[in-house]
Scaffold this motif. Structure first.
Motif, mmCIF file in Angstrom:
data_model
loop_
_atom_site.group_PDB
_atom_site.id
_atom_site.type_symbol
_atom_site.label_atom_id
_atom_site.label_comp_id
_atom_site.label_asym_id
_atom_site.label_seq_id
_atom_site.Cartn_x
_atom_site.Cartn_y
_atom_site.Cartn_z
ATOM 1 N N GLU A 40 -50.663 8.362 1.805
ATOM 2 C CA GLU A 40 -51.737 8.497 2.790
ATOM 3 C C GLU A 40 -51.270 9.476 3.848
ATOM 4 O O GLU A 40 -50.191 9.302 4.417
ATOM 5 C CB GLU A 40 -52.030 7.153 3.450
ATOM 6 C CG GLU A 40 -52.587 6.097 2.522
ATOM 7 C CD GLU A 40 -52.779 4.784 3.254
ATOM 8 O OE1 GLU A 40 -53.192 4.798 4.435
ATOM 9 O OE2 GLU A 40 -52.504 3.744 2.642
ATOM 10 N N GLY A 41 -52.055 10.500 4.083
ATOM 11 C CA GLY A 41 -51.699 11.501 5.075
ATOM 12 C C GLY A 41 -50.881 12.620 4.457
ATOM 13 O O GLY A 41 -50.563 12.598 3.266
ATOM 14 N N GLN A 42 -50.552 13.602 5.302
ATOM 15 C CA GLN A 42 -49.766 14.756 4.854
ATOM 16 C C GLN A 42 -48.698 15.066 5.879
ATOM 17 O O GLN A 42 -48.882 14.840 7.071
ATOM 18 C CB GLN A 42 -50.665 15.988 4.691
ATOM 19 C CG GLN A 42 -51.658 15.870 3.567
ATOM 20 C CD GLN A 42 -52.487 17.140 3.429
ATOM 21 O OE1 GLN A 42 -52.660 17.889 4.379
ATOM 22 N NE2 GLN A 42 -52.986 17.378 2.234
ATOM 23 N N GLY A 45 -45.080 11.830 9.080
ATOM 24 C CA GLY A 45 -45.939 10.680 9.370
ATOM 25 C C GLY A 45 -46.684 10.154 8.164
ATOM 26 O O GLY A 45 -47.275 9.073 8.233
ATOM 27 N N ALA A 46 -46.670 10.905 7.058
ATOM 28 C CA ALA A 46 -47.341 10.431 5.839
ATOM 29 C C ALA A 46 -46.705 9.114 5.391
ATOM 30 O O ALA A 46 -45.505 8.895 5.547
ATOM 31 C CB ALA A 46 -47.228 11.474 4.731
ATOM 32 N N ARG A 48 -46.087 6.499 2.175
ATOM 33 C CA ARG A 48 -46.164 6.338 0.730
ATOM 34 C C ARG A 48 -45.928 4.875 0.393
ATOM 35 O O ARG A 48 -45.085 4.211 0.991
ATOM 36 C CB ARG A 48 -45.221 7.261 -0.023
ATOM 37 C CG ARG A 48 -43.771 6.896 -0.040
ATOM 38 C CD ARG A 48 -42.975 7.865 -0.920
ATOM 39 N NE ARG A 48 -41.547 7.649 -0.739
ATOM 40 C CZ ARG A 48 -40.616 8.508 -1.091
ATOM 41 N NH1 ARG A 48 -40.955 9.661 -1.645
ATOM 42 N NH2 ARG A 48 -39.344 8.229 -0.899
ATOM 43 N N ARG A 61 -42.362 5.822 5.497
ATOM 44 C CA ARG A 61 -42.995 6.867 6.301
ATOM 45 C C ARG A 61 -42.082 8.096 6.351
ATOM 46 O O ARG A 61 -40.894 7.994 6.652
ATOM 47 C CB ARG A 61 -43.247 6.366 7.724
ATOM 48 C CG ARG A 61 -43.932 7.407 8.620
ATOM 49 C CD ARG A 61 -44.157 6.913 10.043
ATOM 50 N NE ARG A 61 -42.883 6.601 10.675
ATOM 51 C CZ ARG A 61 -42.593 5.431 11.259
ATOM 52 N NH1 ARG A 61 -43.477 4.450 11.278
ATOM 53 N NH2 ARG A 61 -41.412 5.242 11.820
ATOM 54 N N TYR A 74 -36.921 9.553 5.468
ATOM 55 C CA TYR A 74 -38.033 8.624 5.543
ATOM 56 C C TYR A 74 -37.532 7.272 6.010
ATOM 57 O O TYR A 74 -36.357 6.941 5.885
ATOM 58 C CB TYR A 74 -38.771 8.524 4.200
ATOM 59 C CG TYR A 74 -37.908 8.180 3.013
ATOM 60 C CD1 TYR A 74 -37.715 6.858 2.618
ATOM 61 C CD2 TYR A 74 -37.285 9.181 2.270
ATOM 62 C CE1 TYR A 74 -36.920 6.546 1.518
ATOM 63 C CE2 TYR A 74 -36.495 8.875 1.176
ATOM 64 C CZ TYR A 74 -36.321 7.562 0.803
ATOM 65 O OH TYR A 74 -35.533 7.258 -0.279
#
Length: 141
Positions: A40-42, A45-46, A48, A61, A74
């Protein structure tokens, strides 16, 4: 903090290794016991979510993604025996078709003795390093 790490030489260029590693959503290709990976997101801050065959999930994150130094980190957000866990993957160029991957983690053991948590995480890092090496080197054939 407790520190765990594993390193491995991979017989592909650092750029080839980095293309796979820097794809935060590609983790299910090389993480052992991960069946599915959704992101979610790119970018920084994305989030997984890694799903195991038994349906359990782990959420991570993306904290850093440094294209120039071939390094990403992460943070583990799921409640595990590894509290405040920051994991880093760094690829170094060793020549035209050889790279070194250093996969490390810094964490506070939670619910396990420090030595047991360290062994558990180092074993996982080593297993995943080997799986990533196999994936990358198989792609050369």
């Amino acid at each position: 903090m407790t520190n765990a790490s594993s390193s491995i030489i991979i017989n592909v260029s650092a750029d080839v290794a980095w293309r796979v590693i820097s794809d935060f959503g590609a983790a299910c290709q090389y993480l052992v016991m991960v069946e599915q990976c959704t992101v979610e997101g790119q970018g920084i801050g994305a989030l997984r979510t890694l799903t195991s065959p038994d349906g359990s999930t782990i959420v991570e994150r993306l904290e850093t993604l440094d294209e120039a130094s071939h390094q990403l980190s992460y943070v583990l957000l799921t409640d595990t025996p590894f509290c405040n866990c920051v994991t880093t993957m760094a690829v170094s160029d060793l020549g035209p078709d050889q790279a070194e991957l250093v996969w490390s983690a810094s964490f506070q053991p939670d619910g396990l003795p420090a030595s047991e948590a360290l062994t558990l995480l180092e074993d996982a890092l080593t297993t995943n390093c080997l799986a990533l090496k196999q994936l990358l080197e198989a792609g050369r054939e």
